[in-house]
Motif scaffolding. Sequence first.
Motif, PDB file in Angstrom:
ATOM      1  N   GLU A 274       6.450   4.836   6.419  1.00 14.49           N
ATOM      2  CA  GLU A 274       7.142   4.418   5.194  1.00 14.49           C
ATOM      3  C   GLU A 274       6.211   4.438   3.986  1.00 14.49           C
ATOM      4  O   GLU A 274       6.646   4.721   2.867  1.00 14.49           O
ATOM      5  CB  GLU A 274       7.706   3.005   5.370  1.00 14.49           C
ATOM      6  CG  GLU A 274       8.862   2.898   6.343  1.00 14.49           C
ATOM      7  CD  GLU A 274       9.308   1.457   6.534  1.00 14.49           C
ATOM      8  OE1 GLU A 274       8.824   0.584   5.778  1.00 14.49           O
ATOM      9  OE2 GLU A 274      10.117   1.197   7.444  1.00 14.49           O
ATOM     10  N   ALA A 275       4.928   4.128   4.209  1.00 14.21           N
ATOM     11  CA  ALA A 275       3.973   4.030   3.104  1.00 14.21           C
ATOM     12  C   ALA A 275       3.397   5.381   2.691  1.00 14.21           C
ATOM     13  O   ALA A 275       2.708   5.469   1.674  1.00 14.21           O
ATOM     14  CB  ALA A 275       2.825   3.093   3.498  1.00 14.21           C
TER      15      ALA A 275
ATOM     16  N   LEU B 227       0.823  -1.214   0.000  1.00 10.54           N
ATOM     17  CA  LEU B 227       0.000   0.000   0.000  1.00 10.54           C
ATOM     18  C   LEU B 227       0.854   1.260   0.000  1.00 10.54           C
ATOM     19  O   LEU B 227       1.923   1.305   0.624  1.00 10.54           O
ATOM     20  CB  LEU B 227      -0.921   0.012   1.225  1.00 10.54           C
ATOM     21  CG  LEU B 227      -1.948  -1.120   1.340  1.00 10.54           C
ATOM     22  CD1 LEU B 227      -2.751  -0.964   2.618  1.00 10.54           C
ATOM     23  CD2 LEU B 227      -2.866  -1.144   0.126  1.00 10.54           C
ATOM     24  N   HIS B 228       0.361   2.272  -0.692  1.00 11.54           N
ATOM     25  CA  HIS B 228       0.953   3.605  -0.656  1.00 11.54           C
ATOM     26  C   HIS B 228      -0.181   4.597  -0.417  1.00 11.54           C
ATOM     27  O   HIS B 228      -1.242   4.489  -1.029  1.00 11.54           O
ATOM     28  CB  HIS B 228       1.671   3.933  -1.972  1.00 11.54           C
ATOM     29  CG  HIS B 228       2.809   3.014  -2.279  1.00 11.54           C
ATOM     30  ND1 HIS B 228       4.049   3.144  -1.706  1.00 11.54           N
ATOM     31  CD2 HIS B 228       2.888   1.929  -3.088  1.00 11.54           C
ATOM     32  CE1 HIS B 228       4.845   2.189  -2.148  1.00 11.54           C
ATOM     33  NE2 HIS B 228       4.160   1.437  -2.995  1.00 11.54           N
ATOM     34  N   VAL B 229       0.046   5.558   0.468  1.00  5.88           N
ATOM     35  CA  VAL B 229      -1.001   6.528   0.786  1.00  5.88           C
ATOM     36  C   VAL B 229      -0.476   7.941   0.574  1.00  5.88           C
ATOM     37  O   VAL B 229       0.729   8.200   0.668  1.00  5.88           O
ATOM     38  CB  VAL B 229      -1.507   6.360   2.239  1.00  5.88           C
ATOM     39  CG1 VAL B 229      -2.109   4.971   2.439  1.00  5.88           C
ATOM     40  CG2 VAL B 229      -0.406   6.609   3.251  1.00  5.88           C
ATOM     41  N   ASP B 230      -1.405   8.840   0.284  1.00  7.00           N
ATOM     42  CA  ASP B 230      -1.029  10.242   0.085  1.00  7.00           C
ATOM     43  C   ASP B 230      -0.683  10.914   1.409  1.00  7.00           C
ATOM     44  O   ASP B 230       0.304  11.646   1.501  1.00  7.00           O
ATOM     45  CB  ASP B 230      -2.179  10.998  -0.589  1.00  7.00           C
ATOM     46  CG  ASP B 230      -2.482  10.456  -1.967  1.00  7.00           C
ATOM     47  OD1 ASP B 230      -1.558  10.399  -2.798  1.00  7.00           O
ATOM     48  OD2 ASP B 230      -3.643  10.062  -2.216  1.00  7.00           O
ATOM     49  N   LYS B 231      -1.508  10.652   2.424  1.00  3.82           N
ATOM     50  CA  LYS B 231      -1.333  11.321   3.715  1.00  3.82           C
ATOM     51  C   LYS B 231      -1.540  10.323   4.845  1.00  3.82           C
ATOM     52  O   LYS B 231      -2.454   9.500   4.803  1.00  3.82           O
ATOM     53  CB  LYS B 231      -2.347  12.468   3.876  1.00  3.82           C
ATOM     54  CG  LYS B 231      -2.281  13.550   2.806  1.00  3.82           C
ATOM     55  CD  LYS B 231      -3.363  14.608   3.035  1.00  3.82           C
ATOM     56  CE  LYS B 231      -3.307  15.706   1.972  1.00  3.82           C
ATOM     57  NZ  LYS B 231      -3.943  15.272   0.708  1.00  3.82           N
ATOM     58  N   LEU B 232      -0.686  10.400   5.845  1.00  7.89           N
ATOM     59  CA  LEU B 232      -0.863   9.664   7.092  1.00  7.89           C
ATOM     60  C   LEU B 232      -1.187  10.653   8.189  1.00  7.89           C
ATOM     61  O   LEU B 232      -0.450  11.627   8.393  1.00  7.89           O
ATOM     62  CB  LEU B 232       0.412   8.891   7.457  1.00  7.89           C
ATOM     63  CG  LEU B 232       0.509   8.395   8.910  1.00  7.89           C
ATOM     64  CD1 LEU B 232      -0.599   7.391   9.230  1.00  7.89           C
ATOM     65  CD2 LEU B 232       1.884   7.805   9.196  1.00  7.89           C
ATOM     66  N   PHE B 233      -2.291  10.412   8.887  1.00  7.23           N
ATOM     67  CA  PHE B 233      -2.637  11.207  10.064  1.00  7.23           C
ATOM     68  C   PHE B 233      -2.288  10.370  11.293  1.00  7.23           C
ATOM     69  O   PHE B 233      -2.916   9.359  11.578  1.00  7.23           O
ATOM     70  CB  PHE B 233      -4.118  11.586  10.038  1.00  7.23           C
ATOM     71  CG  PHE B 233      -4.460  12.540   8.928  1.00  7.23           C
ATOM     72  CD1 PHE B 233      -4.306  13.905   9.094  1.00  7.23           C
ATOM     73  CD2 PHE B 233      -4.912  12.067   7.698  1.00  7.23           C
ATOM     74  CE1 PHE B 233      -4.613  14.786   8.062  1.00  7.23           C
ATOM     75  CE2 PHE B 233      -5.222  12.935   6.662  1.00  7.23           C
ATOM     76  CZ  PHE B 233      -5.063  14.305   6.844  1.00  7.23           C
ATOM     77  N   LEU B 234      -1.249  10.813  11.996  1.00  6.94           N
ATOM     78  CA  LEU B 234      -0.622  10.032  13.049  1.00  6.94           C
ATOM     79  C   LEU B 234      -0.980  10.585  14.422  1.00  6.94           C
ATOM     80  O   LEU B 234      -0.646  11.719  14.750  1.00  6.94           O
ATOM     81  CB  LEU B 234       0.900  10.052  12.849  1.00  6.94           C
ATOM     82  CG  LEU B 234       1.776   9.284  13.830  1.00  6.94           C
ATOM     83  CD1 LEU B 234       1.525   7.787  13.705  1.00  6.94           C
ATOM     84  CD2 LEU B 234       3.246   9.608  13.574  1.00  6.94           C
TER      85      LEU B 234
END
Length: 260
Positions: free
Chosen positions: A205-206, A171-178
């Motif tokens: 990483e993704a 998987l690759h994502v545009d934005k991660l909300f952490l």
Amino acid sequence: MPPVTRDTSQRRLQISELVRQHGSVQVTALARQFGVSMQTVRKDLRYLAERGVMARAYGGAIDSSVVGGAPAEPHYETKRTAHLDEKRRIGARAAALVKPGDTIALDSGTTAIQLAEALPDIDVTVVTNDFGVLGALTAKANINIVMLGGELRRKNMAFYGGLTVEALDALHVDKLFLGVDGFDLERGITTHYEPEAMLNRKMVEAARVVIAITDSSKFGKVCLHRIIPVTGLNTLITDTGAPDDITTACQSLGVELLRA
């Protein structure tokens, strides 16, 4: 340096002494020093941690007295209601960054649930391991939901484990909300639960963009397991109670700071 030994009790005693002397130990170094496998060392550290001799940390262990002041993980219901107004504002501010066609990852946590609540019913894909996020998104028919499987941890109602981490490989994502449990300028972004830290690093990483979402009560807190340094962030979304040193640090590190 202790002599190489394969006697379990002696090895564990020597590991305990090394932790007391140096404050921390690493799995790879111990395996090399004692001439045993890393799996054996991990069993030793687990055994010693269960008896309070030390505390497990990513890649090794640290003296339990060092983390004696680390905050305990609050009960799930306590986290759901604490600083709720701030979390709602932060969630709404974060949701405004999501555009049609985006693929985003939502980390587990009560602030992430508020973000999910605030997300408009538009064409986006949400990847998450959080049961509460899933519940908040279920009625939004235009949002495609990718739920990461694994073992449910009821303490925070999210899924973890090898299956969860492996699901992110493709998987690759545009934005991660952490979400975070602790945010310290020197020690970075930390959490209470080691599998969560491992999963969060995989999410980082993704992701093309990493956005931390946290209320100001988390600043200055340090939990046992480190996720990433503050320099690993692109953006920080917090409330107006954030201290001045956070503003200064974000400016110097090139981290975008958004207040809600």
